[in-house]
Write a protein that holds these residues in place. Structure first.
Motif, PDB file in Angstrom:
ATOM      1  N   LYS A  84      35.407  17.941  24.852  1.00  0.00           N
ATOM      2  CA  LYS A  84      36.658  17.753  24.124  1.00  0.00           C
ATOM      3  C   LYS A  84      37.483  16.678  24.834  1.00  0.00           C
ATOM      4  O   LYS A  84      37.232  16.348  25.994  1.00  0.00           O
ATOM      5  CB  LYS A  84      37.448  19.065  24.088  1.00  0.00           C
ATOM      6  N   SER A  94      34.339   8.078  22.307  1.00  0.00           N
ATOM      7  CA  SER A  94      34.612   9.260  21.491  1.00  0.00           C
ATOM      8  C   SER A  94      34.092   9.093  20.071  1.00  0.00           C
ATOM      9  O   SER A  94      33.807   7.979  19.612  1.00  0.00           O
ATOM     10  CB  SER A  94      36.111   9.547  21.457  1.00  0.00           C
ATOM     11  N   SER A  96      35.211  11.049  16.341  1.00  0.00           N
ATOM     12  CA  SER A  96      35.999  12.046  15.604  1.00  0.00           C
ATOM     13  C   SER A  96      35.238  12.470  14.365  1.00  0.00           C
ATOM     14  O   SER A  96      34.511  11.668  13.769  1.00  0.00           O
ATOM     15  CB  SER A  96      37.354  11.472  15.210  1.00  0.00           C
ATOM     16  N   TYR A  97      35.426  13.725  13.975  1.00  0.00           N
ATOM     17  CA  TYR A  97      34.719  14.258  12.811  1.00  0.00           C
ATOM     18  C   TYR A  97      35.538  15.353  12.149  1.00  0.00           C
ATOM     19  O   TYR A  97      36.421  15.947  12.764  1.00  0.00           O
ATOM     20  CB  TYR A  97      33.330  14.775  13.212  1.00  0.00           C
ATOM     21  N   ASP A  98      35.241  15.598  10.887  1.00  0.00           N
ATOM     22  CA  ASP A  98      35.950  16.610  10.115  1.00  0.00           C
ATOM     23  C   ASP A  98      35.211  17.940  10.180  1.00  0.00           C
ATOM     24  O   ASP A  98      33.981  17.986  10.191  1.00  0.00           O
ATOM     25  CB  ASP A  98      36.080  16.180   8.650  1.00  0.00           C
ATOM     26  N   LEU A  99      35.995  18.995  10.223  1.00  0.00           N
ATOM     27  CA  LEU A  99      35.485  20.361  10.178  1.00  0.00           C
ATOM     28  C   LEU A  99      36.011  21.036   8.915  1.00  0.00           C
ATOM     29  O   LEU A  99      36.876  20.489   8.229  1.00  0.00           O
ATOM     30  CB  LEU A  99      35.959  21.139  11.411  1.00  0.00           C
ATOM     31  N   SER A 103      40.015  18.690  11.971  1.00  0.00           N
ATOM     32  CA  SER A 103      39.186  17.661  12.587  1.00  0.00           C
ATOM     33  C   SER A 103      39.108  17.910  14.086  1.00  0.00           C
ATOM     34  O   SER A 103      39.885  18.685  14.640  1.00  0.00           O
ATOM     35  CB  SER A 103      39.747  16.265  12.306  1.00  0.00           C
ATOM     36  N   ASP A 104      38.170  17.241  14.711  1.00  0.00           N
ATOM     37  CA  ASP A 104      37.965  17.382  16.146  1.00  0.00           C
ATOM     38  C   ASP A 104      37.352  16.085  16.647  1.00  0.00           C
ATOM     39  O   ASP A 104      37.040  15.188  15.867  1.00  0.00           O
ATOM     40  CB  ASP A 104      37.036  18.562  16.438  1.00  0.00           C
ATOM     41  N   SER A 105      37.159  15.985  17.957  1.00  0.00           N
ATOM     42  CA  SER A 105      36.464  14.829  18.516  1.00  0.00           C
ATOM     43  C   SER A 105      35.685  15.264  19.747  1.00  0.00           C
ATOM     44  O   SER A 105      36.026  16.238  20.412  1.00  0.00           O
ATOM     45  CB  SER A 105      37.432  13.689  18.853  1.00  0.00           C
ATOM     46  N   LEU A 106      34.630  14.526  19.989  1.00  0.00           N
ATOM     47  CA  LEU A 106      33.793  14.725  21.163  1.00  0.00           C
ATOM     48  C   LEU A 106      33.797  13.447  21.979  1.00  0.00           C
ATOM     49  O   LEU A 106      33.899  12.348  21.418  1.00  0.00           O
ATOM     50  CB  LEU A 106      32.354  15.047  20.756  1.00  0.00           C
ATOM     51  N   THR A 131      29.203  19.814  14.086  1.00  0.00           N
ATOM     52  CA  THR A 131      29.290  19.399  15.487  1.00  0.00           C
ATOM     53  C   THR A 131      28.011  18.712  15.943  1.00  0.00           C
ATOM     54  O   THR A 131      28.063  17.715  16.672  1.00  0.00           O
ATOM     55  CB  THR A 131      29.625  20.607  16.386  1.00  0.00           C
TER      56      THR A 131
END
Length: 176
Positions: A84, A94, A96-99, A103-106, A131
């Motif tokens: 995270k 990084s 970012s992506y939608d859930l 949204s979140d990012s790795l 993910t």
């Protein structure tokens, strides 16, 4: 009893309504604390992942760390962490992506992968695949040759496997 006959599902605890109502949580901590079952699980994962000949395993925060670390040791390959925001020192890359719920990012350290290295991405669970798909994208962004994905558990009814464009290996499946 031979290890081929051991049903790992009997060591995975099901916890209803966790972390919120309507969710059935599959708890691998009960598998991990049984030394024999954990060794069998790691042996089976090693047998599944070894044919891909990875240079590196990429572990998704945080339960992916639990399976990837002992597996990397067994396979004699390296380990990188996908984390995270704000959890890795140094320069990071990084994705970012939608859930389903936002949204979140790795992030990965910018120098963690050498271009062309063969990488298998690891997590504890494959559900909708969001993910894992994001992890594959992030790894490709830094030059990895993502050769597969592996998880302990797959919830087959959620279709996550179909969203991935790499081969997937899982130890146990539930039709949820």
């Amino acid at each position: 009893m031979t290890t081929a006959k051991i049903d790992l599902k009997q060591y995975i605890r099901n916890i209803p309504d966790f972390p919120k109502p309507g969710i059935l949580f599959y708890d691998i901590s009960t598998l991990m604390r049984n030394a024999d079952a954990w060794q069998i699980a790691m042996g089976r994962l090693a047998a599944a992942v070894a044919p891909w000949a990875p240079d590196m395993l990429a572990a998704i925060e945080s339960r992916g760390f639990l399976t990837a670390a002992p597996l990397a040791s067994r396979l004699g390959c390296g380990l990188v962490m996908l984390r995270k925001p704000g959890k890795l020192p140094g320069k990071t890359v990084s994705h970012s992506y939608d859930l389903e719920y936002g949204s979140d990012s790795l992030h990965i350290q910018a120098d963690a992968i050498q271009p062309g290295q063969r990488v298998v991405v690891m997590d504890d669970l494959l559900a909708t695949g969001g993910t894992l798909v994001a992890s594959v994208s992030l790894l490709r962004k830094v030059g990895a040759d993502v050769v597969g994905a592996a998880t302990m558990i797959e919830l087959t009814g959620l279709g996550g496997r179909g969203r991935l464009d790499v081969p997937v290996k899982t130890l146990v499946s539930y039709d949820e």
